[in-house]
Design a protein around this motif. Structure first.
Motif, PDB file in Angstrom:
ATOM      1  N   THR A   6      49.243  49.861  25.307  1.00 21.56           N
ATOM      2  CA  THR A   6      47.892  49.374  25.551  1.00 21.56           C
ATOM      3  C   THR A   6      47.483  49.912  26.912  1.00 21.56           C
ATOM      4  OG1 THR A   6      48.404  47.326  24.361  1.00 21.56           O
ATOM      5  CG2 THR A   6      46.462  47.300  25.761  1.00 21.56           C
ATOM      6  N   VAL A   7      46.231  50.301  27.041  1.00 17.77           N
ATOM      7  CA  VAL A   7      45.734  50.803  28.319  1.00 17.77           C
ATOM      8  C   VAL A   7      44.632  49.861  28.798  1.00 17.77           C
ATOM      9  CG1 VAL A   7      44.657  52.742  29.529  1.00 17.77           C
ATOM     10  CG2 VAL A   7      46.248  53.179  27.648  1.00 17.77           C
ATOM     11  N   LYS A   8      44.718  49.475  30.061  1.00 19.29           N
ATOM     12  CA  LYS A   8      43.710  48.604  30.659  1.00 19.29           C
ATOM     13  C   LYS A   8      43.318  49.140  32.020  1.00 19.29           C
ATOM     14  CE  LYS A   8      45.033  44.359  28.297  1.00 19.29           C
ATOM     15  NZ  LYS A   8      45.411  42.942  28.475  1.00 19.29           N
ATOM     16  N   GLN A   9      42.153  48.697  32.474  1.00 23.48           N
ATOM     17  CA  GLN A   9      41.642  49.085  33.782  1.00 23.48           C
ATOM     18  C   GLN A   9      41.552  47.844  34.648  1.00 23.48           C
ATOM     19  OE1 GLN A   9      38.028  48.598  35.041  1.00 23.48           O
ATOM     20  NE2 GLN A   9      38.863  49.372  36.949  1.00 23.48           N
ATOM     21  N   GLY A  10      41.967  47.976  35.908  1.00 23.58           N
ATOM     22  CA  GLY A  10      41.847  46.866  36.841  1.00 23.58           C
ATOM     23  C   GLY A  10      43.163  46.518  37.509  1.00 23.58           C
ATOM     24  N   ASN A  11      43.325  45.236  37.778  1.00 23.78           N
ATOM     25  CA  ASN A  11      44.460  44.714  38.526  1.00 23.78           C
ATOM     26  C   ASN A  11      45.582  44.299  37.578  1.00 23.78           C
ATOM     27  OD1 ASN A  11      46.245  43.257  40.120  1.00 23.78           O
ATOM     28  ND2 ASN A  11      44.662  42.038  41.115  1.00 23.78           N
ATOM     29  N   LEU A  12      46.685  45.030  37.576  1.00 25.20           N
ATOM     30  CA  LEU A  12      47.785  44.714  36.668  1.00 25.20           C
ATOM     31  C   LEU A  12      48.400  43.359  36.942  1.00 25.20           C
ATOM     32  CD1 LEU A  12      51.151  46.548  37.206  1.00 25.20           C
ATOM     33  CD2 LEU A  12      49.503  46.393  39.025  1.00 25.20           C
ATOM     34  N   LEU A  13      48.213  42.813  38.128  1.00 26.65           N
ATOM     35  CA  LEU A  13      48.792  41.508  38.456  1.00 26.65           C
ATOM     36  C   LEU A  13      48.107  40.353  37.739  1.00 26.65           C
ATOM     37  CD1 LEU A  13      49.584  42.150  42.173  1.00 26.65           C
ATOM     38  CD2 LEU A  13      51.225  41.562  40.390  1.00 26.65           C
ATOM     39  N   ARG A  14      47.057  40.635  37.006  1.00 28.36           N
ATOM     40  CA  ARG A  14      46.402  39.597  36.203  1.00 28.36           C
ATOM     41  C   ARG A  14      46.951  39.553  34.777  1.00 28.36           C
ATOM     42  NH1 ARG A  14      40.748  41.048  38.762  1.00 28.36           N
ATOM     43  NH2 ARG A  14      40.885  39.722  40.604  1.00 28.36           N
ATOM     44  N   GLU A  15      47.782  40.529  34.432  1.00 29.41           N
ATOM     45  CA  GLU A  15      48.321  40.627  33.068  1.00 29.41           C
ATOM     46  C   GLU A  15      49.346  39.528  32.812  1.00 29.41           C
ATOM     47  OE1 GLU A  15      48.417  41.983  29.347  1.00 29.41           O
ATOM     48  OE2 GLU A  15      47.182  42.956  30.881  1.00 29.41           O
ATOM     49  N   LYS A  16      49.288  38.950  31.631  1.00 27.13           N
ATOM     50  CA  LYS A  16      50.314  37.998  31.195  1.00 27.13           C
ATOM     51  C   LYS A  16      51.412  38.829  30.541  1.00 27.13           C
ATOM     52  CE  LYS A  16      50.955  33.754  28.554  1.00 27.13           C
ATOM     53  NZ  LYS A  16      51.957  33.261  29.451  1.00 27.13           N
ATOM     54  N   ALA A  17      52.614  38.790  31.128  1.00 24.80           N
ATOM     55  CA  ALA A  17      53.690  39.665  30.658  1.00 24.80           C
ATOM     56  C   ALA A  17      55.043  39.065  31.016  1.00 24.80           C
ATOM     57  CB  ALA A  17      53.556  41.045  31.307  1.00 24.80           C
ATOM     58  N   ASP A  18      56.078  39.646  30.447  1.00 25.73           N
ATOM     59  CA  ASP A  18      57.434  39.289  30.841  1.00 25.73           C
ATOM     60  C   ASP A  18      57.778  39.939  32.179  1.00 25.73           C
ATOM     61  OD1 ASP A  18      58.156  37.843  28.373  1.00 25.73           O
ATOM     62  OD2 ASP A  18      57.923  39.816  27.451  1.00 25.73           O
ATOM     63  N   PHE A  19      57.389  41.199  32.328  1.00 24.24           N
ATOM     64  CA  PHE A  19      57.672  41.971  33.538  1.00 24.24           C
ATOM     65  C   PHE A  19      56.393  42.652  34.024  1.00 24.24           C
ATOM     66  CE2 PHE A  19      61.557  42.152  31.000  1.00 24.24           C
ATOM     67  CZ  PHE A  19      62.525  41.806  31.928  1.00 24.24           C
ATOM     68  N   ILE A  20      56.249  42.713  35.331  1.00 24.20           N
ATOM     69  CA  ILE A  20      55.227  43.564  35.932  1.00 24.20           C
ATOM     70  C   ILE A  20      55.946  44.465  36.928  1.00 24.20           C
ATOM     71  CG2 ILE A  20      53.146  43.695  37.349  1.00 24.20           C
ATOM     72  CD1 ILE A  20      52.078  41.295  35.958  1.00 24.20           C
TER      73      ILE A  20
END
Length: 183
Positions: A6-20
């Motif tokens: 998946t590709v997104k634009q912006g701040n990755l620290l807002r992503e809900k994930a297991d790992f960042i």
């Protein structure tokens, strides 16, 4: 099965994930760029945790190494994967501090090791990742995106979603353009 991208634009620290993924340095100092954003999002105790890791090591980190930490006060992800991208070890000067595309490749394989371990206790894994080495490291974004396309087109034995973040709209459009040609 292949990675789901998946590709997104912006701040990755807002992503809900297991790992960042945090593109850090061999001293694990949260000083600028993505690392500073991690410090602000996760709190100053993250730096304390990373300092303890460095103190406990019997050797220096080298570029491409990864350190796993908690997310501290962040609630949208479980763990941070800090990649030693910039070489801040003693005696390193000038361009020797910067990463190479080979170091980014090594980093991707090291990230994958953590994903495979995590998948042993979870059916799915989700990781958010920036363009490694393209900020302070100065790597060519197109080369890194092409590496991502090649790496994440490989088969993997787990159900893994990789969210690739472009900070700017230009980065996002470039990532989409290259990754849409994924075989």
């Amino acid at each position: 099965m292949a990675y789901k991208i998946t590709v997104k634009q912006g701040n990755l620290l807002r992503e809900k994930a297991d790992f960042i993924v945090n593109t850090s340095n061999t001293r694990l100092f949260l000083g600028c760029g993505v690392s500073l954003a991690f410090k602000r999002h996760c709190g100053h105790k993250l730096q304390n945790e990373m300092d303890e890791v460095i103190k406990s090591m019997k050797t220096d980190l080298i570029q491409g190494d990864i350190v796993l930490t908690s997310a501290q006060k962040a609630t949208n992800f479980k763990y941070a994967l800090h990649i030693a991208i910039m070489n801040y070890n003693q005696g390193i000067r000038g361009n020797q501090k910067n990463p190479t595309i080979e170091i980014v490749s090594k980093s991707l394989f090291n990230i994958e090791k953590y994903l495979l371990l995590y998948a042993q206790k979870s059916k799915t894994v989700k990781v958010a990742i920036p363009l490694i080495g393209c900020g302070t490291g100065g790597l060519d974004k197109k080369k890194v995106i092409n590496l991502y396309r090649e790496f994440f087109s490989r088969s993997i034995e787990i159900d893994c979603e990789v969210v690739v973040y472009g900070y700017s709209i230009e980065d996002y459009n470039q990532i989409i353009k290259v990754l849409k040609n994924r075989n």
